[in-house]
Design a protein around this motif. Structure first.
Motif, PDB file in Angstrom:
ATOM      1  N   PHE A   1       3.366  -0.611   6.969  1.00  8.33           N
ATOM      2  CA  PHE A   1       4.124  -1.038   8.148  1.00  8.33           C
ATOM      3  C   PHE A   1       3.332  -2.047   8.978  1.00  8.33           C
ATOM      4  O   PHE A   1       3.884  -3.046   9.478  1.00  8.33           O
ATOM      5  CB  PHE A   1       4.479   0.186   8.988  1.00  8.33           C
ATOM      6  N   SER A   2       2.032  -1.803   9.134  1.00  6.59           N
ATOM      7  CA  SER A   2       1.196  -2.692   9.940  1.00  6.59           C
ATOM      8  C   SER A   2       1.084  -4.074   9.295  1.00  6.59           C
ATOM      9  O   SER A   2       1.174  -5.104   9.972  1.00  6.59           O
ATOM     10  CB  SER A   2      -0.186  -2.070  10.129  1.00  6.59           C
ATOM     11  N   ALA A   3       0.904  -4.088   7.981  1.00  8.36           N
ATOM     12  CA  ALA A   3       0.812  -5.360   7.276  1.00  8.36           C
ATOM     13  C   ALA A   3       2.145  -6.105   7.313  1.00  8.36           C
ATOM     14  O   ALA A   3       2.196  -7.329   7.530  1.00  8.36           O
ATOM     15  CB  ALA A   3       0.378  -5.126   5.832  1.00  8.36           C
TER      16      ALA A   3
ATOM     17  N   ASP B   1       0.830  -1.201   0.000  1.00  5.43           N
ATOM     18  CA  ASP B   1       0.000   0.000   0.000  1.00  5.43           C
ATOM     19  C   ASP B   1       0.869   1.258   0.000  1.00  5.43           C
ATOM     20  O   ASP B   1       1.990   1.258   0.515  1.00  5.43           O
ATOM     21  CB  ASP B   1      -0.918   0.000   1.225  1.00  5.43           C
ATOM     22  N   ARG B   2       0.326   2.330  -0.550  1.00  9.56           N
ATOM     23  CA  ARG B   2       1.057   3.597  -0.586  1.00  9.56           C
ATOM     24  C   ARG B   2       1.134   4.254   0.784  1.00  9.56           C
ATOM     25  O   ARG B   2       2.031   5.045   1.052  1.00  9.56           O
ATOM     26  CB  ARG B   2       0.383   4.553  -1.576  1.00  9.56           C
ATOM     27  N   ASP B   3       0.160   3.951   1.650  1.00  5.79           N
ATOM     28  CA  ASP B   3       0.135   4.538   2.982  1.00  5.79           C
ATOM     29  C   ASP B   3       1.175   3.862   3.879  1.00  5.79           C
ATOM     30  O   ASP B   3       1.161   2.640   4.052  1.00  5.79           O
ATOM     31  CB  ASP B   3      -1.263   4.385   3.590  1.00  5.79           C
ATOM     32  N   MET B   4       2.062   4.656   4.456  1.00  2.00           N
ATOM     33  CA  MET B   4       3.168   4.112   5.250  1.00  2.00           C
ATOM     34  C   MET B   4       2.678   3.319   6.448  1.00  2.00           C
ATOM     35  O   MET B   4       3.237   2.261   6.791  1.00  2.00           O
ATOM     36  CB  MET B   4       4.078   5.258   5.713  1.00  2.00           C
TER      37      MET B   4
END
Length: 255
Positions: free
Chosen positions: A229-231, A222-225
């Motif tokens: 990071f969570s994944a 995903d583009r969202d950091m």
């Protein structure tokens, strides 16, 4: 463990900013509330709090006035940000850190040359780690979900003004510091946010542990950091050692 009564008490200054919402998006108010470590080792709110208007150098947008109710007349005679910021961000006696809720916003304005290069605690990121079961992690959401001990409702109002918001945030920070070490909060704050659940899309509100490997791999791109990071953190928990470096990714510092 108690600290020496003769040693200087450690102090963290919680910051909140209100901005003009215009093209320059400049600061029009700064508020603060200090949290100090007592000789017992526990952290508590200090009496030191306040707010100052700041001349944003241009008009405040009407849309933003409708949120914080600060109007152009309030800030017309106020000093500019470059003069106000060092006085508030570098208090007499010093601090061991600055803090804010979603601190990346405040860091855009509180540059190292103004703050003296202070480290930051992001209470939003730390709330994700400290209270992952809560449904909301906004500053006001945490306020009413948690109902922190000692929070004076009148002092914490109106919302969306700098000092009341900093006061509310300071109660969250106090409880975080009494649950985890200062060093742990600083480390969490320097990483992306570890979201306890998928924030949007077809898997919205599902814990990462419930996702299949293919879905998880998609979120890891995903583009969202924070999502990425969570994944990746969940991938690592499942044994994919290449998903996240052993020392988790540190966000680039703001210049």
């Amino acid at each position: 463990m108690a600290i020496s009564a003769n040693s200087a008490r450690r102090r963290i200054r919680v910051i909140d900013l209100e901005t003009a919402g215009s093209a320059s998006h400049s600061v029009c108010e700064i508020g603060w509330q200090d949290v100090i470590q007592e000789t017992t080792g526990r952290w508590e709110l200090d009496e030191e709090r306040g707010a100052r208007f700041v001349n944003p150098g241009g008009p405040i947008s009407t849309q933003t006035m409708a949120i914080h109710h600060i109007v152009d007349e309030d800030v017309a005679g106020a000093p500019f940000w470059k003069d106000v910021a060092p006085q508030v961000l570098r208090p007499t006696g010093g601090t061991v850190a600055l803090a804010a809720h979603r601190a990346t916003f405040e860091q855009r304005f509180c540059l190292p040359r103004l703050s003296g290069g202070a480290r930051w605690i992001c209470t939003w990121k730390c709330a994700l780690r400290t209270w992952p079961a809560l449904p909301s992690f906004s500053n006001q959401g945490l306020r009413y979900e948690r109902m922190p001990t000692g929070l004076d409702r009148a002092v914490g109002l109106p919302a969306h003004r700098a000092m009341p918001d900093a006061y509310v945030t300071a109660h969250h920070l106090r409880d975080m510091l009494n649950a985890s070490s200062l060093e742990q909060l600083l480390a969490w704050s320097e990483q992306p946010g570890l979201l306890p659940r998928v924030p949007a899309g077809p898997d919205r509100k599902r814990p990462w542990g419930e996702l299949g490997d293919d879905a998880l791999a998609g979120y890891a791109r995903d583009r969202d950091m924070d999502i990425r990071f969570s994944a990746e953190t969940e991938q690592r928990r499942r044994g994919n050692q290449a998903a996240v470096p052993e020392n988790a990714v540190i966000q680039p510092s703001l210049l």
